[in-house]
Design an enzyme around this catalytic site. Sequence first.
Site, PDB file in Angstrom:
ATOM      1  N   ARG B 295      -3.112   0.504  -2.287  1.00  0.00           N
ATOM      2  CA  ARG B 295      -2.662   0.439  -3.366  1.00  0.00           C
ATOM      3  C   ARG B 295      -2.529   1.288  -4.788  1.00  0.00           C
ATOM      4  O   ARG B 295      -1.641   1.111  -5.390  1.00  0.00           O
ATOM      5  CB  ARG B 295      -3.684  -0.986  -4.052  1.00  0.00           C
ATOM      6  CG  ARG B 295      -3.204  -2.296  -2.588  1.00  0.00           C
ATOM      7  CD  ARG B 295      -4.249  -2.910  -3.199  1.00  0.00           C
ATOM      8  NE  ARG B 295      -4.293  -4.060  -1.977  1.00  0.00           N
ATOM      9  CZ  ARG B 295      -4.903  -5.083  -2.315  1.00  0.00           C
ATOM     10  NH1 ARG B 295      -5.465  -5.044  -2.672  1.00  0.00           N
ATOM     11  NH2 ARG B 295      -4.179  -5.963  -0.952  1.00  0.00           N
ATOM     12  N   TYR B 439       4.479  -5.094  -1.891  1.00  0.00           N
ATOM     13  CA  TYR B 439       4.400  -4.403  -0.826  1.00  0.00           C
ATOM     14  C   TYR B 439       2.662  -3.517  -0.734  1.00  0.00           C
ATOM     15  O   TYR B 439       2.514  -3.985  -2.381  1.00  0.00           O
ATOM     16  CB  TYR B 439       4.645  -3.885   0.120  1.00  0.00           C
ATOM     17  CG  TYR B 439       5.256  -2.104  -0.334  1.00  0.00           C
ATOM     18  CD1 TYR B 439       4.448  -2.195  -0.949  1.00  0.00           C
ATOM     19  CD2 TYR B 439       5.866  -1.405   0.235  1.00  0.00           C
ATOM     20  CE1 TYR B 439       5.244  -0.426  -1.572  1.00  0.00           C
ATOM     21  CE2 TYR B 439       6.231  -0.292   0.088  1.00  0.00           C
ATOM     22  CZ  TYR B 439       6.237   0.117  -0.583  1.00  0.00           C
ATOM     23  OH  TYR B 439       6.609   1.722  -1.513  1.00  0.00           O
ATOM     24  N   GLU B 440       1.702  -3.982  -0.292  1.00  0.00           N
ATOM     25  CA  GLU B 440       0.286  -3.647  -0.323  1.00  0.00           C
ATOM     26  C   GLU B 440      -0.336  -4.853  -0.847  1.00  0.00           C
ATOM     27  O   GLU B 440      -1.956  -4.288  -1.362  1.00  0.00           O
ATOM     28  CB  GLU B 440      -0.190  -2.573  -0.909  1.00  0.00           C
ATOM     29  CG  GLU B 440       0.628  -1.362   0.213  1.00  0.00           C
ATOM     30  CD  GLU B 440       0.645  -1.153   1.571  1.00  0.00           C
ATOM     31  OE1 GLU B 440      -0.773  -1.539   1.826  1.00  0.00           O
ATOM     32  OE2 GLU B 440       0.748  -0.412   2.037  1.00  0.00           O
ATOM     33  N   GLY B 441      -0.132  -5.733  -1.087  1.00  0.00           N
ATOM     34  CA  GLY B 441      -0.162  -7.331  -1.492  1.00  0.00           C
ATOM     35  C   GLY B 441       0.657  -7.047  -3.016  1.00  0.00           C
ATOM     36  O   GLY B 441       0.186  -6.641  -3.865  1.00  0.00           O
TER      37      GLY B 441
END
Lengths: 596, 596
Positions: B295, B439-441
């Site tokens: 992140r 992406y990645e949350g």
Amino acid sequence: MQTYKAPLRDMHFVLNELHAEPALSSLPGLAEVTPDLVASVLEEAAKLAEEVLLPCNVAGDLEGCTLENGVVRVPSSFHHAYTTFRDGGWTAIASDPGFGGQGLPESVNKLVEEMICATNLAFSLYPGLTHGAYQAIAAHASEALKQAYLPKLVDGTWSGTMCLTEAHCGTDLGMLRTKAEPRADGSYAITGAKIFISSGEHDLTENIIHLVLARLPDAPAGTKGISMFLVPKFLPTEDGRPGPRNGVLCTALEHKMGIKGSATCQMSFEAATGWLVGQPHQGLAAMFTMMNSERLSVGIQGLGVAETAYQSAVAYARDRIQGRALSGTKSPSQAADPILVHPDVRRMLMTMRAYTEGCRALSGWVARALDIAERSDDRATRAAAEDFTALMTPIVKALFTDLGYDAANLGLQVHGGHGYIRDHGMEQLVRDARISQIYEGTNGIQALDLVGRKLPTGMGRLLRQFFHPVAAFIEARSNHPELGAMVKGLGRAFGALQLATTEIATRGLADPEEAGAAATEYLRLFGLVALGFMWARSAEIALEKLPAANGDAGFYQAKLVTARFYMERVLPQSGALLAAIKSGKAATMALPEALF
Amino acid sequence: MQTYKAPLRDMHFVLNELHAEPALSSLPGLAEVTPDLVASVLEEAAKLAEEVLLPCNVAGDLEGCTLENGVVRVPSSFHHAYTTFRDGGWTAIASDPGFGGQGLPESVNKLVEEMICATNLAFSLYPGLTHGAYQAIAAHASEALKQAYLPKLVDGTWSGTMCLTEAHCGTDLGMLRTKAEPRADGSYAITGAKIFISSGEHDLTENIIHLVLARLPDAPAGTKGISMFLVPKFLPTEDGRPGPRNGVLCTALEHKMGIKGSATCQMSFEAATGWLVGQPHQGLAAMFTMMNSERLSVGIQGLGVAETAYQSAVAYARDRIQGRALSGTKSPSQAADPILVHPDVRRMLMTMRAYTEGCRALSGWVARALDIAERSDDRATRAAAEDFTALMTPIVKALFTDLGYDAANLGLQVHGGHGYIRDHGMEQLVRDARISQIYEGTNGIQALDLVGRKLPTGMGRLLRQFFHPVAAFIEARSNHPELGAMVKGLGRAFGALQLATTEIATRGLADPEEAGAAATEYLRLFGLVALGFMWARSAEIALEKLPAANGDAGFYQAKLVTARFYMERVLPQSGALLAAIKSGKAATMALPEALF
């Protein structure tokens, strides 16, 4: 999936409830334009948009346009769409009946435009540019040119373009180099190269009519030496059919981020035959009559895409299950709840909704003023309406396209990773919407137009057309029992706008860079207040109608909730914008060029 | 044209002036990481980025990836780039020397990552995901797995992936269905389908190591029943070469808006052989050790793209002539002035600059804390640093990618119509940057992580790591003769953040939807204050150093101007964000589902 149903209920609200006065049919020449007639036009337009234009939107993006040996082919599915469009009379709806048009007012036309842009922005440019060319020719060309070209543009068998930009000049048209040499027969030989020409070459119509900016041999330098010429792809025969090919050629297609179904052409004019439109050296002014209308239409593009992004995101948010509601499980029979339950998803949807309905309300106001300016039999009324549309044009163009792009991005974001891939069509909406912030004058140019031209005109005369009704509205409702909180919020934002206006007017007089450095924030502040006014007025109507609304109660409830959302979560940005404006140009202008 | 020179001067500022304490080389195990060593690593990285990665960025976008019979080919130019990258040891710089890594600290690694992301975001994902897989294996796998896989991942002959998402679950991994059946030999048979797998299949490395989330037969439902498995594309032989093909296949490539050079794969696992990494049912926690680092790296992606957008826009604004300066002609020998003279162009460039340098300063702070958390020999110091990085992770991810996308769009806008066409590479930056918000949350998930997890942890324990130094800084400088105005602005914004924190903590306890509805605005407010703190600290250093700066004076002058710009024109947004937060959830949550 791109999802669209024309928001007819809201369109009727804007036409008949929010901007009820004056009724369209009360304007000279519009006696037949009754609510019933308008309703049936909008219903037919909705069918066209939903059933013909939307289905070929994704395909047009995937296929794009091709150029081979000077021949440009549009996406194959656009042919059927254009035939349906033309046969349905949609190229003619806002044109003069004297040239075969239907003479419908802008108040209706702009709503139809919204549906077209919502469902197929790339396609919309073909008839859109044609209508722009129609307007310029109708306003400035000789009677002979009008008779020869307008009926074909109106019935859509021919199409039109605007050829302004050259590789070295876009915003600064004063530098353009295309030449026009007079010939003995009264025509001109046009020679030069243009870029970014939408619909410059394509296979949808049997002829293409270019309006070209060029310089006469005796032209003064700069913008005062630009003339406008009508240059057809095929020179019409005596009986009005396309005759010999003219010296106009598409030399390349641009590869763009989006609107890939729209043929954006590099055009070469080699001693092409053209005719002067309007007066020598007055071409820029002539082009601008068309450009103002185009700028409003570009604003509508932003609104249209935002509506489709909103509806698509709502459909996805109802369907996609992921996680559980923070307030407790909502769909126990499913493995998760629809993401519509999540506050952050709702934040995105409500923001989009507040933008689209707010912009539709504001464009309805401006469209009504266009109709009044064109048709009222009272001179002062016409002048006031003209002032208002002149003021609001840059705001509608820049605000709607900025918010439209934001809405398209929010629609993508609601879809998560599925929004980033091609399959759902959301990333196409983002790519398509992006151009609207640029063409017909970048949004920065719109802001300069607002602070540099519209603000000073007649010592703030234009401003009064907006400031007076807003001030009167706020004053009359400051103690309104239910509307009070909203009016208070609107009043704060309006106060910020008034302060910012004084600030810019005062400082800008002494130093134009002060106005330039504040321009973009000022336009946004103005736009947010304008939407706030629309939302407050919409809420007031909703409050009035709700008690007897019956089946329509949901519509008015939604208006009230969305108005509140706008006032609480969007409009407070006005304070930050005022702060930025008040800080002045220093920090913006201080960095020496070498240090960038 | 995409333009990039690594901003080495600013990177050294962040490393050695802004975050001077503690010096990197004072941390245990980093004695050799002197400023000289760091400088030479950054110089070599700059060469790699400028001379190898940037030149194949556009080509990678145009060519994209192809899939044929299960074989994925990356853009042809990526092969040379990857060989150079691997041979230069860049896959190893942040890895454990015990497995062949160079053991450089995150403070250096994140700057190298920035250069890589700035010049080729699509390429960056191949080594980026590999390093993520390296981290998860290093932290959780058995010694045997580490010995078998880590050296190959570190030297870049093999690469890694993270296989989380399935078609029906992305954010809500609790619903995932991929199964893992234990076999007698201690391995597992993995069966299921994954989507959105970056680098899932490609031809850059001789083997690909997948970390796959799946359920054991006895797994509890939801997120507590997820385990992590290591599944290689080729099962390694005894001597560590790629052996028999495993049951892993790429079934489709996603067609994406951008990062087209990155192979985003749909993957099918059919009784593929895998080994458990970490404890049964603890897969999500194991994945999250890697995810937090990822992140931060995704945040850096936003920063990287923003830097390239800024530099490209500056180059264009110097070169493109259009119009005259409002303050009078600047380049009389040319037909027009460079557009850099125009206030609105400067507004865009200064905004981008304030974002990039501010984000770099903040990521330098977080990276230093990562190094302290990993290496300090004082337990309390480590714990404090861990608290700080946990707090800042969602902020860096969401803020940097949101601002990065805005910066990419501003860079495009500076180019006008030339930004919308492919030729200048600006629209690619926009398309590439867009994924980083997802992406990645998604950034909405980051905001929920902040308000739902990080805020309540230990009764606000994490917050103190940020609030205390900011409060102390402001208090100590409230009467600073030159810094006073900036500190006052920062103090106002910090006051808004404190109020918002109390508001959310109080209301969120009673009703989690209140926290959810405020989350995105709160994260933005927090991020803006954090950048404001970085800018105030940078300005203070610039003021101190300026008198004796000599050849460096321009650098510090620019810091002061940009700090002022940030404080005057960006930070005031904090007031609007506080207002939105204070308004509560009502307007966001009130609309019944049927009325959307």
